[in-house]
Every structure is written in structure tokens, then in C-alpha cells.
Design an enzyme around this catalytic site. Structure first.
Site, mmCIF file in Angstrom:
data_model
loop_
_atom_site.group_PDB
_atom_site.id
_atom_site.type_symbol
_atom_site.label_atom_id
_atom_site.label_comp_id
_atom_site.label_asym_id
_atom_site.label_seq_id
_atom_site.Cartn_x
_atom_site.Cartn_y
_atom_site.Cartn_z
ATOM 1 N N ASP A 87 38.612 37.404 44.562
ATOM 2 C CA ASP A 87 39.036 38.778 44.841
ATOM 3 C C ASP A 87 39.398 38.939 46.327
ATOM 4 O O ASP A 87 38.610 38.538 47.190
ATOM 5 C CB ASP A 87 37.860 39.701 44.468
ATOM 6 C CG ASP A 87 38.259 41.155 44.391
ATOM 7 O OD1 ASP A 87 39.469 41.429 44.295
ATOM 8 O OD2 ASP A 87 37.357 42.017 44.419
ATOM 9 N N GLY A 225 38.022 51.085 41.582
ATOM 10 C CA GLY A 225 37.673 51.875 40.387
ATOM 11 C C GLY A 225 36.492 52.819 40.578
ATOM 12 O O GLY A 225 36.415 53.847 39.900
#
Ligand code: G3H
Ligand code: ZN
Length: 296
Positions: A87, A225
């Protein structure tokens, strides 16, 4: 037989659901995420795919070889669809290291570079991932992003500097970027921000997601998110998002659970006892998110 990550993403696209991507820093967070995902699947009678993400810092903390072994162990021994993603990696050398060590997907984060330099660096990663995929019969996915959404998974007082209406991804840039780089997944800036705002996160620009999906024509990944409303998640999935990243919510659950355990049992010394609460609280966060992303 477990399908490839690409196949799971295609399936999510066609079913109009999203795969949860959850970040880990240690074994407890991995256990909590896996428990939460398994719990949803057990009630349904099938295994829900999940992606585990490690940023450069998280990867250094766990150890790059160890994190690959941990995920492979679950996938192979439990026959569970769990995948490992690099990531937000910032250089070709760090991406190459992840690919060489056995990651399933990588994210080259070059948003701070001018567009053409972002394209050149992303292309270099795509070329390498393709070469290794072919040589080793793997299917390594490459994600890249355009448009700024901030950087840290933490609690924020205000929207981070540098995020404006102007830094949202333009659909025509997305189209050009995907065509030039050949990436598999695109992370756009559509009103999402890394981290959680104290007063609540802003709403997503759903029309923008739809336009980007239309032009880019590849699966979209929604970063940042944590703190997004349930309604916005569903609208975003319907508009073309196939993967959703959650990190801050897991970090908060972990920290609060440990504080609670130690407050309630100040004499407890065994980490495997006072950390159980953290595993449980993380699994609750993940279960809730997975239910929503799978429209259950
Ligand atoms: O890549 C990681 C994420 O985009 C997580 O964002 O901390 O706002 O959930 P978040
Ligand atoms: Zn992110």
C-alpha cells in the site's frame, strides 16, 4: 481452488460489491481482520475475499518476508482468499522489492510528482510487474493514483492542506493516465481523504466516480474509507468502486481496546490476554465493513 485477485475483483465489479482492503501493523490486527471476515463468510457459507495492506512503514515494522509468509500461510493452509498489497509505496525500488518477495499487488504512489513523471514511474512498475508475472506464472496487479487525498491514517482536525476541488481527479486525466500506464487499478481523488475528520468526513463526489469509471474503464479503488457514511459507500460501489481501503478505524479500535483492557486489568501482564480485546474490537469493525461492502 482459490481464484486470483484479478478474478475476485472482476466478480466484485459484476456483482456491484466491493472487496475490503485493511491495513495491518502487527499480528493482532491481522488476526482481528481475518476473524471478522471469516465470521461473515461462515454465516453465508462461503469465503469472503479480503486484501491485507501494508504501507512502507507498516511493512518495515512487521518485516517484509514475515508479512508474505503470514498471508501465504493463511491462504494455503486455510484455503482462504486473502491477498497481500503493498500500500502506498513511493519508489520503483520499494515496489520491486515487494514484487520480488511475493506480494499479490502493489500501489505506486507518485501523486506528488507532475503527471508525466507519475506516468513514467508508474509505467516502470507496470513493466516490471508484467515481466515477473510472465516469468513466474503469477498475476501481480499494479495500482496507481492521480489527484491528492492527503497522506495519514489518523484523526484529523481539518481537511489536510492541499486537498481542494481542483485536486480531485479529472475524468479525462484518468482516461489518459490509464491508457499511458497500463495499470490494473486506479485510485482517484473523489472527495475521499486519508484519515478521519473529527466533525465527520465530507461527502463523496458520486458523479465524479461515475465519470471516472466511464472514462478509465478499469476497477476503481476508494482510499480513505474511514469515516465515510454507509450511504456514500453504497453509492460509490454502485458508481464503480470495487475495492475500499480502511485503516484509521482499525487503528482506533486497536488503541481504544488496549487502553480499556489495561484500565480494567491494570495488573495483567500477559500480552496474549490483554490483546484479545483488541483482536475482538478489530474483528467487529471489519465484520461491519465487509457486510456493508458486500451489501449483506
Ligand atoms: O491506504 C490506506 C487507506 O486509504 C486508509 O484510509 O485511514 O482513511 O481508512 P483511512
Ligand atoms: Zn490509501
Amino acid at each position: 481452488m482459490i481464484k486470483t485477485l484479478r478474478e475476485y475483483i472482476r466478480e466484485a465489479e459484476s456483482k456491484k460489491i466491493a472487496i475490503g482492503h485493511f491495513n495491518i501493523s502487527n499480528l493482532e490486527s491481522l488476526k482481528g481482520i481475518y476473524e471478522g471476515a471469516k465470521r461473515v463468510g461462515e454465516k453465508l457459507g462461503y469465503k469472503i475475499p479480503i486484501i491485507i495492506g501494508v504501507s512502507e512503514g507498516e511493512e518495515d515494522f512487521i518485516g517484509i518476508n514475515k508479512v508474505v509468509v503470514l498471508i501465504k500461510e493463511i491462504r494455503e493452509n486455510d484455503n482462504y482468499p486473502i491477498f497481500l498489497n503493498a500500500d502506498h509505496h513511493y519508489s520503483f525500488s520499494s515496489i520491486k522489492k515487494c514484487i520480488d518477495t511475493g506480494f499479490d499487488s502493489v500501489i505506486i504512489d507518485a501523486v506528488k510528482l507532475p503527471l508525466e513523471e507519475n506516468i513514467a514511474l508508474t509505467k516502470e512498475c507496470v513493466t516490471y510487474a508484467k515481466e515477473i508475472s510472465k516469468r513466474e506464472e503469477r498475476d501481480i496487479l499494479v495500482e496507481s493514483e492521480i489527484g491528492f487525498i492527503g497522506q495519514s491514517s489518523k484523526i484529523l482536525e481539518k481537511i489536510p492542506d492541499g486537498i481542494t476541488e481542483e485536486t480531485k481527479t479529472k475524468p479525462e486525466d484518468a482516461e489518459y493516465f490509464v491508457r499511458e500506464t497500463g495499470i490494473d487499478l486506479l485510485a482517484p481523488s473523489v472527495g475521499n481523504i486519508h484519515g478521519m475528520l473529527k466533525g465527520g468526513n465530507p461527502n463523496l463526489d458520486i458523479d465524479r466516480i461515475r465519470e471516472i469509471k466511464d472514462k478509465a474503464n478499469i476497477p476503481l479503488v476508494l482510499h480513505g474509507g474511514s469515516g465515510i457514511s454507509d450511504e456514500d459507500f453504497i453509492k460509490a460501489i454502485d458508481a464503480g468502486v470495487s475495492i475500499i481501503h480502511i485503516s484509521t478505524e482499525i487503528r482506533i479500535a486497536y488503541k481504544e481496546a488496549i487502553l480499556e483492557s489495561l484500565n480494567n486489568n491494570p495488573n495483567e501482564l500477559a500480552p496474549y490476554k490483554y490483546l484479545n480485546n483488541a483482536i475482538e474490537k478489530i474483528s467487529d469493525v471489519v465484520e461491519k465493513r465487509i457486510r456493508l461492502f458486500n451489501k449483506l
